[in-house]
Design a protein around this motif. Sequence first.
Motif, PDB file in Angstrom:
ATOM      1  N   GLU A 182      10.776   1.308 -47.474  1.00 58.33           N
ATOM      2  CA  GLU A 182      10.115  -0.278 -47.756  1.00 58.33           C
ATOM      3  C   GLU A 182      10.480   0.210 -49.460  1.00 58.33           C
ATOM      4  O   GLU A 182      10.652  -0.832 -50.128  1.00 58.33           O
ATOM      5  N   GLN A 183      10.642   1.360 -49.769  1.00 64.60           N
ATOM      6  CA  GLN A 183      10.611   2.047 -51.236  1.00 64.60           C
ATOM      7  C   GLN A 183      12.549   1.449 -51.335  1.00 64.60           C
ATOM      8  O   GLN A 183      12.092   0.503 -52.589  1.00 64.60           O
ATOM      9  N   GLN A 184      13.063   1.401 -50.829  1.00 62.90           N
ATOM     10  CA  GLN A 184      14.489   1.110 -51.177  1.00 62.90           C
ATOM     11  C   GLN A 184      14.845  -0.135 -50.642  1.00 62.90           C
ATOM     12  O   GLN A 184      16.003  -0.861 -51.132  1.00 62.90           O
ATOM     13  N   PHE A 185      14.194  -0.988 -49.027  1.00 65.26           N
ATOM     14  CA  PHE A 185      14.913  -1.907 -48.769  1.00 65.26           C
ATOM     15  C   PHE A 185      14.157  -3.205 -48.455  1.00 65.26           C
ATOM     16  O   PHE A 185      14.086  -4.068 -47.797  1.00 65.26           O
ATOM     17  N   GLY A 186      12.613  -2.619 -48.721  1.00 63.79           N
ATOM     18  CA  GLY A 186      11.800  -3.529 -48.696  1.00 63.79           C
ATOM     19  C   GLY A 186      11.893  -4.876 -48.736  1.00 63.79           C
ATOM     20  O   GLY A 186      11.817  -5.411 -49.814  1.00 63.79           O
ATOM     21  N   SER A 187      11.561  -5.915 -48.280  1.00 60.93           N
ATOM     22  CA  SER A 187      12.291  -7.796 -48.177  1.00 60.93           C
ATOM     23  C   SER A 187      11.019  -8.842 -47.784  1.00 60.93           C
ATOM     24  O   SER A 187      10.942  -9.450 -48.860  1.00 60.93           O
ATOM     25  N   ILE A 188      10.176  -7.966 -47.279  1.00 63.93           N
ATOM     26  CA  ILE A 188       8.929  -9.519 -46.542  1.00 63.93           C
ATOM     27  C   ILE A 188       7.758  -8.006 -46.211  1.00 63.93           C
ATOM     28  O   ILE A 188       8.188  -7.168 -45.800  1.00 63.93           O
ATOM     29  N   THR A 189       6.780  -8.804 -47.408  1.00 69.47           N
ATOM     30  CA  THR A 189       5.150  -8.722 -47.302  1.00 69.47           C
ATOM     31  C   THR A 189       4.715  -9.835 -46.816  1.00 69.47           C
ATOM     32  O   THR A 189       4.342 -10.317 -47.237  1.00 69.47           O
ATOM     33  N   ALA A 190       3.741  -8.351 -46.034  1.00 69.22           N
ATOM     34  CA  ALA A 190       3.352  -9.967 -45.675  1.00 69.22           C
ATOM     35  C   ALA A 190       1.977 -10.348 -46.574  1.00 69.22           C
ATOM     36  O   ALA A 190       1.780 -10.317 -46.987  1.00 69.22           O
ATOM     37  N   ASP A 191       2.042 -12.153 -46.324  1.00 70.05           N
ATOM     38  CA  ASP A 191       0.815 -12.764 -47.498  1.00 70.05           C
ATOM     39  C   ASP A 191       0.046 -12.595 -46.430  1.00 70.05           C
ATOM     40  O   ASP A 191      -0.666 -13.280 -45.507  1.00 70.05           O
ATOM     41  N   LEU A 192      -1.396 -11.244 -47.086  1.00 67.86           N
ATOM     42  CA  LEU A 192      -2.791 -11.424 -46.024  1.00 67.86           C
ATOM     43  C   LEU A 192      -3.965 -11.606 -46.964  1.00 67.86           C
ATOM     44  O   LEU A 192      -4.744 -10.839 -46.988  1.00 67.86           O
ATOM     45  N   SER A 193      -2.925 -12.533 -47.815  1.00 70.61           N
ATOM     46  CA  SER A 193      -4.167 -12.764 -48.776  1.00 70.61           C
ATOM     47  C   SER A 193      -5.771 -13.417 -48.206  1.00 70.61           C
ATOM     48  O   SER A 193      -6.773 -13.217 -48.743  1.00 70.61           O
ATOM     49  N   TRP A 194      -5.583 -14.037 -47.199  1.00 68.04           N
ATOM     50  CA  TRP A 194      -6.512 -14.676 -47.039  1.00 68.04           C
ATOM     51  C   TRP A 194      -7.607 -13.788 -46.261  1.00 68.04           C
ATOM     52  O   TRP A 194      -8.903 -14.534 -46.548  1.00 68.04           O
ATOM     53  N   ILE A 195      -7.040 -12.683 -46.010  1.00 64.85           N
ATOM     54  CA  ILE A 195      -8.204 -11.874 -45.733  1.00 64.85           C
ATOM     55  C   ILE A 195      -9.081 -11.565 -46.653  1.00 64.85           C
ATOM     56  O   ILE A 195     -10.517 -10.583 -46.740  1.00 64.85           O
ATOM     57  N   SER A 196      -8.990 -11.856 -47.869  1.00 61.55           N
ATOM     58  CA  SER A 196      -9.970 -11.743 -49.128  1.00 61.55           C
ATOM     59  C   SER A 196     -10.685 -12.677 -49.694  1.00 61.55           C
ATOM     60  O   SER A 196     -11.268 -12.900 -51.001  1.00 61.55           O
TER      61      SER A 196
END
Length: 575
Positions: free
Chosen positions: A135-149
């Motif tokens: 994740e630290q070196q190659f993270g490319s896609i982060t799930a959009d979980l904004s809806w849960i807030s």
Amino acid sequence: MKSKRWWIVCAAALVVCCGMFIVFGRPVDSGLGRDKDNEFLTGSGITLEDLNADQEENLYKLAKVWGFVKYYHPAVIAGDINWDAELFRVMPRVVEAASPEAVNQVLYDWLSGFPYEESPTTATDETAVHWYEMEQQFGSITADLSWISDRAVWGTDLCAYLEGLSRLEISDRRNGYAAFSGESPVEIVSFAAEKSASLKPDDDGVKLLAVFRLWNAFAYYSPYLSLTDGNWDDALRQGIHTMLGAEDQRAYELALGEMMAKTGDVHVFFTGRNVAMNYYFGENYLPCHCMVLDGRPVVDAVPPEEESLRPGDVITAVDGVTMTDRIAALEKVQPVPTPGKYGIWFCYSLVSAADSTAQVTVERDGNPLTLTVTTREERFVPENPWESGLMEEFADTEGIIVDLRQYPSEQVLYLLSEYFIPEPRQFAAVDCPDPLRPGNFCRLPFKKSGAGFSKMMGLSDRDDYPLYEGKIVLLINEFSQSQSETTAMGLRQAPRAVVVGSPSIGADGDVAEMNLPGRIVVTFSTLGIYTPEGETIQRVGVQPDVFCRPTVEDLRQGRDALMETAIDLILASGT
């Protein structure tokens, strides 16, 4: 009348298929808690009629929450809870809720029955540590979980429950509905825990389960979520609406196809007994192979015994349905990467027919003809007329042509690259799902090819491959898919390689398969493939260096325009 022997063969095949279902349909672990919850083995018992828009929106909210908890809750991931059964238990109450606030309360009350330890602890096992580093070196896609807030939509209590789940770190997912064995740091997600089931036409609960299951799996485990046609949430709403109107197995299958067509992922493929998307116009086929040129299906090959259709025939209608209408109908239920670009499976469906004969209207030499054509039960797959050989036979030639318009074996890439490429070179980056956080992906630059790589990876014990010094021409078109695209990307790293043709279909990367109710199985892409520079291949395709497309006249004369162009390039003077 089919012969007695034919029926014996069919009966034997049925016995084999039933045996395979018994074996492969078993739970991953029969001792898991979810497999002891048998209340809904024969169906959900839920029939929903005349739902209004508000009630359909209630189902949309249920689908989103159910899917999130499915992939984030530790007890569900451990296999302790039958999450399909829990869906059926809560669904009637969700549908009956009189307001958005009431829906949120129903969902929160339901989930309160599944508490979890809210204090997140950092996972420290070897798999977790590996993925932290990735994740630290190659993270490319982060799930959009904004809806849960979004408390205005989901309410304070429900949001707090979902947010707490999102902070948990669970590395052991061997028994999850989306499972990772932990045996390899880079894995394909497995949906083996998902059960199939027979489908009753009036069982709306089971039909909706199929929509919820498939929509969420793609939302969390496809690296190509951002490439769908329109907002994926809108596809869920439409999928629910369409499925509620499905009155039989065919309509059920087409509803799923319509939803997944919005992905544009040509790796999406449904299998089962004559699945409607693949046999849209019937269970027989015209005795030909076709490609679509400028929006018109053109015959490019026929079996030797065929006397009616000819290469170069432009098919304009089959059994009274124009090809324009056929294409439009299939585009609705099969993924198309870009308008007008149709892959091999789409073209097979395009020439399907209902009966043993079909009335086919064609244009031949500029003249319209109506032919009575005898159909066949199997698709016609033409053989490649060009001979292959061993590298030793080609060592002193001026050039080699690698035809990737048909599906190659994986060895073609790695063994030929030993001869073509002087040292290992990166030719692709790969998006891998992050087991710790559903919806996240890491982009790993590890796809390589070239001299020495096969031995490095244990694929060969040789290190004496002589470097080929001639020209290399790779042929691609819209029938080049998946491994064909990977091979083209790898071999074009050769110093004198040229790619000839038109863009490939744009569906590369490994797939996962999932059981769905109705005895059908679906696949979709779960690994993403990109160029070393990070450019996408999905829905775009591998791009040729020299563009070449056949014409109707080329096909009529039996000419292979791509092959001729390749030969001209090899024989041309210079590099």
